[in-house]
Design a protein around this motif. Structure first.
Motif, PDB file in Angstrom:
ATOM      1  N   ARG A 272      31.339-109.831 -29.972  1.00 58.65           N
ATOM      2  CA  ARG A 272      30.426-109.173 -30.893  1.00 58.65           C
ATOM      3  C   ARG A 272      29.542-110.210 -31.572  1.00 58.65           C
ATOM      4  O   ARG A 272      30.029-111.230 -32.068  1.00 58.65           O
ATOM      5  CB  ARG A 272      31.213-108.409 -31.970  1.00 58.65           C
ATOM      6  CG  ARG A 272      30.313-107.708 -33.000  1.00 58.65           C
ATOM      7  CD  ARG A 272      31.106-106.958 -34.051  1.00 58.65           C
ATOM      8  NE  ARG A 272      31.693-107.849 -35.058  1.00 58.65           N
ATOM      9  CZ  ARG A 272      32.207-107.417 -36.218  1.00 58.65           C
ATOM     10  NH1 ARG A 272      32.241-106.122 -36.494  1.00 58.65           N
ATOM     11  NH2 ARG A 272      32.719-108.277 -37.084  1.00 58.65           N
TER      12      ARG A 272
ATOM     13  N   TYR B  69      26.853-106.715 -28.131  1.00 60.65           N
ATOM     14  CA  TYR B  69      28.260-106.658 -27.756  1.00 60.65           C
ATOM     15  C   TYR B  69      28.395-106.887 -26.260  1.00 60.65           C
ATOM     16  O   TYR B  69      27.460-106.640 -25.492  1.00 60.65           O
ATOM     17  CB  TYR B  69      28.861-105.283 -28.085  1.00 60.65           C
ATOM     18  CG  TYR B  69      28.737-104.874 -29.520  1.00 60.65           C
ATOM     19  CD1 TYR B  69      29.783-105.075 -30.414  1.00 60.65           C
ATOM     20  CD2 TYR B  69      27.567-104.270 -29.992  1.00 60.65           C
ATOM     21  CE1 TYR B  69      29.666-104.694 -31.748  1.00 60.65           C
ATOM     22  CE2 TYR B  69      27.439-103.886 -31.325  1.00 60.65           C
ATOM     23  CZ  TYR B  69      28.492-104.095 -32.191  1.00 60.65           C
ATOM     24  OH  TYR B  69      28.370-103.724 -33.500  1.00 60.65           O
TER      25      TYR B  69
ATOM     26  N   GLU C   7      36.165-102.483 -32.000  1.00 59.83           N
ATOM     27  CA  GLU C   7      35.346-102.821 -33.161  1.00 59.83           C
ATOM     28  C   GLU C   7      35.878-102.177 -34.437  1.00 59.83           C
ATOM     29  O   GLU C   7      35.710-102.727 -35.529  1.00 59.83           O
ATOM     30  CB  GLU C   7      33.891-102.413 -32.945  1.00 59.83           C
ATOM     31  CG  GLU C   7      32.987-102.992 -34.014  1.00 59.83           C
ATOM     32  CD  GLU C   7      31.540-102.596 -33.876  1.00 59.83           C
ATOM     33  OE1 GLU C   7      30.695-103.294 -34.463  1.00 59.83           O
ATOM     34  OE2 GLU C   7      31.246-101.591 -33.206  1.00 59.83           O
TER      35      GLU C   7
END
Length: 473
Positions: free
Chosen positions: A392, A399, A450
């Motif tokens: 990230r 990403y 995430e």
């Protein structure tokens, strides 16, 4: 008298049986015998390209000593770091956890007086764990994990530190014009500080790479009778491009002046690796010393003339050229020479491998994201070490997700691309239309991952204005 002797014998025998019984219930894996525990050396270079070592096919730069590590052990052909620039990558390596879990997702501002600009003290670093188990520890070279006193290496598990605290440095001692690390006002000035030994400025006289190699050899010699951990973080071949005449003369045939200086800098590192390996042999400890070599991220070709081979992109990107690095490891007692491992591995696995081999993983406070690579290298496990690897770039909203099959999804605000790096290492063929279901699956995995991450907790190098206005990261 005879009766007393018999009683004494029976008591001694009972005590011995009791001791043996207790030992039978102690997990002998938890505390390995001191004389069998391996020494550990991590050698990390700065901004070295994937294609700039002999074991990855480099022809114009000679790296015979780095190549010895590969020949003595295993080459990982598909090895990744956790980020495409220096500090976050190093944070991932030394914690064994994605740096996004604790918000160290930027190259930090150099702020030696700011207690908030550093790697979270809630995280356990590898040297801290090893120090708890009576390893002698030393860090040499580049730190970049916090310049404030509480983040400095001698407060994060290293008995001794020799090097500099920021993200880079000048190479020639006559340019060290700033007295100490606290006097530097910003990153650029930190490149000119005197080197430090546990906070005490050093009047160095040698070319910086040679000085770091000298310190490494001296540490090994004085620590060879007990288990030790050496973290040797060369700043070469990171800019500025500077080399001595003796190293430059080796590459007079290289016409491009940038590439020539870069080659000379890599050659200096290789010489250092050579004297380190020779010292291990001289001390009789080579067979039971783990030596790991890798770069912290891909090469920035425009800045230092590095070469990422057939890989697309470079430092700062999530293409293979930014995150796929040269990576080799030797441990003669446990790894067969001339081994090649082709499945995806991560720098996250370094911490996990060491902790598991020492049987101290249970003492790590937070879950690790890496795995022990030894069973995979030695054929005891045939599956891939990781089903998925993640990256990230918070500020850029970019990403990447890699599946063990080679499918790699790139995401940003403006694009979505899917490549199969197993068959398309250069990431040329966007196959997202043909692989819609796999693309959706990888997107779901990215979202799941995430959700466990947090925003950056530090300001980055390009955010001086926000910092000055007192905003929160």
């Amino acid at each position: 008298m005879k009766q007393a002797t018999i009683k004494s014998f029976l008591f001694s025998t009972s005590a011995l049986l009791l001791l043996l019984t207790v030992n039978a219930f102690v997990d002998d894996r938890s505390i390995p015998a001191a004389d069998t525990r391996p020494n550990i050396i991590i050698i990390i270079t700065d901004d070295q390209g994937y294609g700039d070592v002999g074991f990855n096919g480099c022809s114009d730069i000679q790296t015979p000593n780095i190549d010895k590590i590969a020949a003595n052990g295993v080459v990982f052909t598909q090895a990744y770091v956790t980020y495409a620039v220096c500090a976050p990558s190093r944070a991932g390596l030394l914690t064994g956890r994605y740096q996004d879990r604790f918000g160290y997702s930027r190259n930090p501002l150099y702020k030696p007086n700011d207690p908030n600009q550093g790697l979270s003290l809630e995280e356990t670093l590898l040297p801290q764990l090893l120090q708890q188990h009576n390893y002698t520890t030393m860090a040499i070279g580049k730190w970049h994990l916090g310049a404030h006193e509480k983040y400095r290496p001698w407060n994060r598990g290293f008995d001794t530190f020799f090097g500099f605290l920021g993200g880079g440095h000048r190479y020639h001692p006559n340019e060290y014009t700033i007295a100490n690390e606290d006097s530097a006002k910003n990153e650029a000035e930190s490149y000119k500080t005197k080197l430090t030994r546990n906070g005490v400025p050093v009047d160095e006289t040698m070319y910086i790479t040679d000085a770091f190699s000298r310190e490494a050899v001296n540490f090994i010699k004085r620590s060879s009778k007990q288990p030790f951990f050496l973290y040797l973080a060369y700043n070469a071949p990171h800019a500025p491009l500077q080399a001595t005449e003796s190293y430059l003369k080796r590459y007079e045939h290289v016409k491009d002046t940038k590439r020539r200086t870069y080659a000379a800098m890599v050659s200096a590192v290789d010489d250092g690796v050579g004297v380190i390996l020779a010292t291990l042999q001289e001390q009789g400890i080579a067979d039971n010393t783990i030596v790991i070599f890798l770069s912290d991220n891909g090469g920035p070709k425009q800045d230092n003339a590095s070469d990422n081979g057939h890989l697309r992109g470079g430092k700062g990107t999530l293409f293979e050229g930014g995150i796929r690095v040269p990576f080799a490891m030797q441990w003669p007692m446990r790894i067969k020479s001339h081994t090649t491992y082709t499945k995806p591995v991560s720098s996250l696995d370094i911490f996990a491998t060491i902790a598991d081999e020492l049987h101290i993983t249970s003492q790590v406070k937070k879950p690790l994201d890496g795995v022990n690579l030894l069973p995979f290298i030695n054929g005891l496990k045939n599956e891939a070490p990781h089903n998925y690897l993640y990256w990230r770039q918070y500020d850029q909203k970019r990403y990447a997700v890699l599946h063990a099959s080679g499918l790699k999804l790139h995401l940003s605000d403006t694009s979505k691309m899917l490549f199969n790096v197993s068959s398309d290492i250069g990431e040329h063929q966007n196959i997202i239309q043909q692989e819609a279901s796999n693309s959706s699956m990888l997107l779901a995995k990215k979202n799941e991952w995430e959700a466990q991450m947090i925003p950056p907790q530090i300001w980055g190098l390009n955010q001086e204005k926000q910092y000055q206005f007192g905003k929160k990261p």
